[in-house]
Design a protein around this motif. Sequence first.
Motif, PDB file in Angstrom:
ATOM      1  N   GLY A 149      35.474  25.563  38.132  1.00  5.63           N
ATOM      2  CA  GLY A 149      35.147  26.823  37.808  1.00  5.63           C
ATOM      3  C   GLY A 149      35.978  27.511  38.927  1.00  5.63           C
ATOM      4  N   VAL A 150      35.294  28.468  39.704  1.00  6.23           N
ATOM      5  CA  VAL A 150      35.858  29.388  40.374  1.00  6.23           C
ATOM      6  C   VAL A 150      36.648  28.810  41.667  1.00  6.23           C
ATOM      7  CG1 VAL A 150      33.959  29.554  42.250  1.00  6.23           C
ATOM      8  CG2 VAL A 150      35.555  31.567  41.557  1.00  6.23           C
ATOM      9  N   PHE A 151      36.423  27.649  41.777  1.00 12.38           N
ATOM     10  CA  PHE A 151      36.964  26.810  42.920  1.00 12.38           C
ATOM     11  C   PHE A 151      38.491  26.132  42.302  1.00 12.38           C
ATOM     12  CE2 PHE A 151      32.495  26.346  43.538  1.00 12.38           C
ATOM     13  CZ  PHE A 151      32.398  26.962  44.865  1.00 12.38           C
TER      14      PHE A 151
ATOM     15  N   ALA B 223      40.173  31.188  34.313  1.00  9.02           N
ATOM     16  CA  ALA B 223      40.075  29.890  35.080  1.00  9.02           C
ATOM     17  C   ALA B 223      39.400  28.893  34.527  1.00  9.02           C
ATOM     18  CB  ALA B 223      39.993  30.301  36.530  1.00  9.02           C
ATOM     19  N   PRO B 224      39.382  27.669  34.527  1.00  9.44           N
ATOM     20  CA  PRO B 224      38.841  26.772  33.729  1.00  9.44           C
ATOM     21  C   PRO B 224      37.408  26.776  34.339  1.00  9.44           C
ATOM     22  CG  PRO B 224      40.310  25.747  35.100  1.00  9.44           C
ATOM     23  CD  PRO B 224      40.537  27.000  35.438  1.00  9.44           C
TER      24      PRO B 224
ATOM     25  N   THR C 149      40.704  28.063  41.671  1.00  6.87           N
ATOM     26  CA  THR C 149      41.716  29.089  41.708  1.00  6.87           C
ATOM     27  C   THR C 149      41.742  29.744  43.073  1.00  6.87           C
ATOM     28  OG1 THR C 149      40.183  30.806  41.295  1.00  6.87           O
ATOM     29  CG2 THR C 149      41.285  30.151  39.236  1.00  6.87           C
ATOM     30  N   ILE C 150      41.173  29.296  43.964  1.00  8.13           N
ATOM     31  CA  ILE C 150      41.007  30.095  45.192  1.00  8.13           C
ATOM     32  C   ILE C 150      40.970  29.466  46.601  1.00  8.13           C
ATOM     33  CG2 ILE C 150      39.038  31.758  44.279  1.00  8.13           C
ATOM     34  CD1 ILE C 150      38.259  28.364  45.970  1.00  8.13           C
TER      35      ILE C 150
ATOM     36  N   ALA D   8      35.064  36.907  40.045  1.00 10.94           N
ATOM     37  CA  ALA D   8      35.876  36.260  41.033  1.00 10.94           C
ATOM     38  C   ALA D   8      36.500  35.228  40.251  1.00 10.94           C
ATOM     39  CB  ALA D   8      35.224  35.395  42.122  1.00 10.94           C
ATOM     40  N   LEU D   9      35.903  34.576  39.167  1.00  7.30           N
ATOM     41  CA  LEU D   9      36.392  33.651  38.184  1.00  7.30           C
ATOM     42  C   LEU D   9      37.454  34.087  37.629  1.00  7.30           C
ATOM     43  CD1 LEU D   9      36.140  30.648  37.461  1.00  7.30           C
ATOM     44  CD2 LEU D   9      34.263  31.155  36.048  1.00  7.30           C
ATOM     45  N   LYS D  10      37.134  35.287  37.032  1.00 12.03           N
ATOM     46  CA  LYS D  10      38.131  36.174  35.889  1.00 12.03           C
ATOM     47  C   LYS D  10      39.153  36.429  36.616  1.00 12.03           C
ATOM     48  CE  LYS D  10      38.994  38.114  32.047  1.00 12.03           C
ATOM     49  NZ  LYS D  10      39.464  37.423  30.920  1.00 12.03           N
TER      50      LYS D  10
ATOM     51  N   LYS E 115      46.699  26.977  37.570  1.00 10.72           N
ATOM     52  CA  LYS E 115      47.739  27.553  38.276  1.00 10.72           C
ATOM     53  C   LYS E 115      48.292  26.501  38.945  1.00 10.72           C
ATOM     54  CE  LYS E 115      45.229  31.711  38.253  1.00 10.72           C
ATOM     55  NZ  LYS E 115      44.427  32.532  39.125  1.00 10.72           N
TER      56      LYS E 115
ATOM     57  N   CYS F 288      30.244  35.971  41.158  1.00 11.67           N
ATOM     58  CA  CYS F 288      31.202  34.747  40.881  1.00 11.67           C
ATOM     59  C   CYS F 288      31.819  34.974  39.722  1.00 11.67           C
ATOM     60  CB  CYS F 288      30.030  33.488  40.750  1.00 11.67           C
ATOM     61  SG  CYS F 288      30.880  31.929  40.598  1.00 11.67           S
TER      62      CYS F 288
ATOM     63  N   GLY G  65      40.574  35.351  39.332  1.00  9.69           N
ATOM     64  CA  GLY G  65      41.345  34.396  40.132  1.00  9.69           C
ATOM     65  C   GLY G  65      41.356  34.618  41.464  1.00  9.69           C
ATOM     66  N   VAL G  66      40.077  35.061  42.158  1.00 10.62           N
ATOM     67  CA  VAL G  66      40.175  35.293  43.526  1.00 10.62           C
ATOM     68  C   VAL G  66      38.956  34.694  43.910  1.00 10.62           C
ATOM     69  CG1 VAL G  66      41.206  37.604  43.477  1.00 10.62           C
ATOM     70  CG2 VAL G  66      38.686  37.307  43.751  1.00 10.62           C
ATOM     71  N   PHE G  67      38.858  34.585  45.401  1.00 12.18           N
ATOM     72  CA  PHE G  67      37.608  33.793  46.137  1.00 12.18           C
ATOM     73  C   PHE G  67      36.518  34.950  46.113  1.00 12.18           C
ATOM     74  CE2 PHE G  67      35.343  31.834  49.523  1.00 12.18           C
ATOM     75  CZ  PHE G  67      34.978  30.616  48.916  1.00 12.18           C
ATOM     76  N   TYR G  68      35.356  34.316  45.926  1.00 13.05           N
ATOM     77  CA  TYR G  68      34.128  35.148  45.535  1.00 13.05           C
ATOM     78  C   TYR G  68      33.898  36.107  46.694  1.00 13.05           C
ATOM     79  CZ  TYR G  68      31.893  30.635  46.839  1.00 13.05           C
ATOM     80  OH  TYR G  68      31.662  29.253  47.498  1.00 13.05           O
TER      81      TYR G  68
ATOM     82  N   TYR H 217      47.385  29.132  44.814  1.00 13.63           N
ATOM     83  CA  TYR H 217      46.753  30.416  44.762  1.00 13.63           C
ATOM     84  C   TYR H 217      47.958  31.170  44.302  1.00 13.63           C
ATOM     85  CZ  TYR H 217      44.576  34.982  45.817  1.00 13.63           C
ATOM     86  OH  TYR H 217      43.779  35.914  45.790  1.00 13.63           O
TER      87      TYR H 217
ATOM     88  N   ARG I   5      35.440  25.899  50.108  1.00 13.40           N
ATOM     89  CA  ARG I   5      36.633  26.173  49.300  1.00 13.40           C
ATOM     90  C   ARG I   5      37.299  25.497  47.905  1.00 13.40           C
ATOM     91  NH1 ARG I   5      38.624  31.486  51.036  1.00 13.40           N
ATOM     92  NH2 ARG I   5      36.754  32.041  52.087  1.00 13.40           N
TER      93      ARG I   5
END
Lengths: 458, 458
Positions: A95-97, A78-79, A99-100, B279-281, A42, B276, B283-286, A14, A177
């Motif tokens: 996806g969102v997972f 992010a991917p 980065t977080i 968050a993805l953009k 990252k 979502c 780079g944080v958790f949703y 992160y 997470r």
Amino acid sequence: MAEAVALSMSMGSYLKNSSLQATECSRQEPSSSLRSKFLGCKLTASQASLQLPSIKHTRRQRPCVIQCSVVQQSQVQAPDSVFITPDGRRAECYGVFCTIYDLNEVEKPKSWKKLLRVAVSGAAGTISNHLLFKIASGEVFGPDQPIALNLLGSERSRNALEGVAMELEDSLYPLLRELNLGIDSYEVFRDADWALLIGAKPRGPGMERADLLDINGKIFAEQGKALNAVASENVKVLVVGNPCNTNALICMKNAPRIPKKNFHALTRLDENRAKCQLALKAGVFYDNVSNVTIWGNHSTTQVPDFVNAKIHGKPVTEVIKDKKWLEEEFTETVQKRGGALIKKWGRSSAASTAVSIADAMKSLVTPTREGDWFSSAVYTEGNPYGIDNDLIFSMPCRSKGDGDYEIVPDLQINEWLATRIKKSEEELISERSCVAHLIGQDNGYCDLTEDTRLPGEQ
Amino acid sequence: MAEAVALSMSMGSYLKNSSLQATECSRQEPSSSLRSKFLGCKLTASQASLQLPSIKHTRRQRPCVIQCSVVQQSQVQAPDSVFITPDGRRAECYGVFCTIYDLNEVEKPKSWKKLLRVAVSGAAGTISNHLLFKIASGEVFGPDQPIALNLLGSERSRNALEGVAMELEDSLYPLLRELNLGIDSYEVFRDADWALLIGAKPRGPGMERADLLDINGKIFAEQGKALNAVASENVKVLVVGNPCNTNALICMKNAPRIPKKNFHALTRLDENRAKCQLALKAGVFYDNVSNVTIWGNHSTTQVPDFVNAKIHGKPVTEVIKDKKWLEEEFTETVQKRGGALIKKWGRSSAASTAVSIADAMKSLVTPTREGDWFSSAVYTEGNPYGIDNDLIFSMPCRSKGDGDYEIVPDLQINEWLATRIKKSEEELISERSCVAHLIGQDNGYCDLTEDTRLPGEQ
């Protein structure tokens, strides 16, 4: 792509800014678009080097160099899609997972436990489509248990697996997470605390049970080897894919590093169905039915035990006087429930199977109610009922809620039970003999005289 | 069969012995096998007579006499299958739920609330197949809220509906105390505290949006009338079946007895998807993304609002500097998420839709976090944003957790938002005009110039 990177990503990072020179795969990259997606990751060089030594699985390790440069957080995409190389050898974040999920960051609630990693095979199937959301919601492990899901699919189910991942993203579960997808069990099972082995080949038209044992046995032998190589040393393994008892035995035999007590095959759905049928017959609500055991194999030889079961704390036989129903119809109804459901519903039970998997897991992580027990097919070594010592056999269990369990002794085994338990034991011994080549025995022969069907098979 | 009996069964009884003379249907019984199943019921004359006056729906009331005799509990086989007469006019208890749900009995935990009745249409569909289990598990209304589920299916889905019921039985949810199935909304919606209207005809090949509006509009007009006739007077209605905003409007207009504020159309899935993607953009958790509004119609004119949204409590525009992404790609990604998922998964989102329905319900029964809000498409009468006063339009809402809500005022509506909100408003006004014949207006004309598609339509 380098395994170092896959691993670093799955371990979580992160970082606001990072720049890294690492190892690049010595072979040709599959496509530049995949590559550019990947470069959104990252990662720091220090993380990569720190994590390299923890790679336990060395079969396909490659010398690699990677260039990964992240400039500014707000410009980073992010991917947005899983990255699986054409050789299909990798579990990667989704996806969102991606980065977080660094739980060392300040955002982690202080009361949260250490991240728990749950690997699931057959993750794109219908049972998983219910189960994964239950696990991610906190229903199984509680509201203070952050979860990583490692999902094992197949080449064929790759897109569906991404679909599941998209839906998990869109569900915004705060406890979820990490989400990693892959089609190689050696990657997906890495560091797993739980392995839920749901995927199996269904029995095709005209397929003998022996064929099914062999085909699925090979899958579970391979998955056992993978668990042995890369999973957490105390991983709990729950086999759902049929024939689940013998699949679990094969898996266990191929994973000597993992305690044999940690292997389970699912008979909880049968137990739940048995409780419901007893409640229905007695005209009581199902939560008044307790102490129900499923003995033996998850097949038509399974023995739902009304002898030791209780309703309102009293023996079932004192509440339900209809002995014929108990001895004949009850067992048959439970065994045939899956098939009856398929007739109604047009496909096999998924939601209630997922519920029973969650129940089976919860039974191991919460203390069993005093005086009660639950059914799970476990390794028979040293069992108090004289069952052959080298089977996975469903028996009454209780747990302190620490993930471990003990077999409950001293149940009354009357002649009715004994005869039927014996038959289920013999079936499992035959099955074991059929898969001797998969469990390191060379005296196997396959002679399944009675072609018993799995519950739910037409 | 007598409605008195259907009602008595659905009200619940838990009797060891009963004998009763009641009213028998004056018309011919459909089959003796159905009749004999029915005779397994448990019922007293006093219950039947007590409950008769509470029948609100009188359309098909018939003079009836029933003979129902139950000899001994242990010999009783409770009905094991739903009972639906060939004319399909009845919701009846299912299986184990026919015998067990009298919450006045001693077995009810003292801390439990009054039974809450949730009616669900499209109950045999894939979204419901996820949602029903979530509701029954206690996830939505909490661990002290016993639940009755009334499931509305269709002639075609009758078997599947029974399949769902079987799986709910087998799941042994302690909170699920009643399960009634039927194919007549006047029966299924009786006394409902919540109505989740999920069932709708999907858009077929070559079908115009106007056709879809008309076909589904008729369904929702009928369901509105049924809710008006038989549901709880403060029933909360959440419309999921598309086109959901206008369907909700039609439903509301046909249910004048029910407060207009009680009608919602689902835009929570869009909100979740928007969170979502932000968050993805970033780079944080949703769970660090808040204050996201979906404005307008659940269609491609929907407006995901990044202007008022926050990340870590700061305006999104301060965190994500990529204005082009926010103004163009973000909206498009959210709108097209459903379609993207269909491409991956081969069918439309069911699990995440069910999660968002549960989220939408939870948002009304738990207090909204201070300073935050949620999106729901609600009636616009007196709204603070100058939207036409007679639409169901998605807006920012907050709730004290009492089932009610208020529209959050004073959001910043900049030109970017205003233009797009206007377009969605115009679309909804056009849709309303197309269904004028269904909402008691006679000045309708249907001129949907732009054939906008629903999110997820191919």
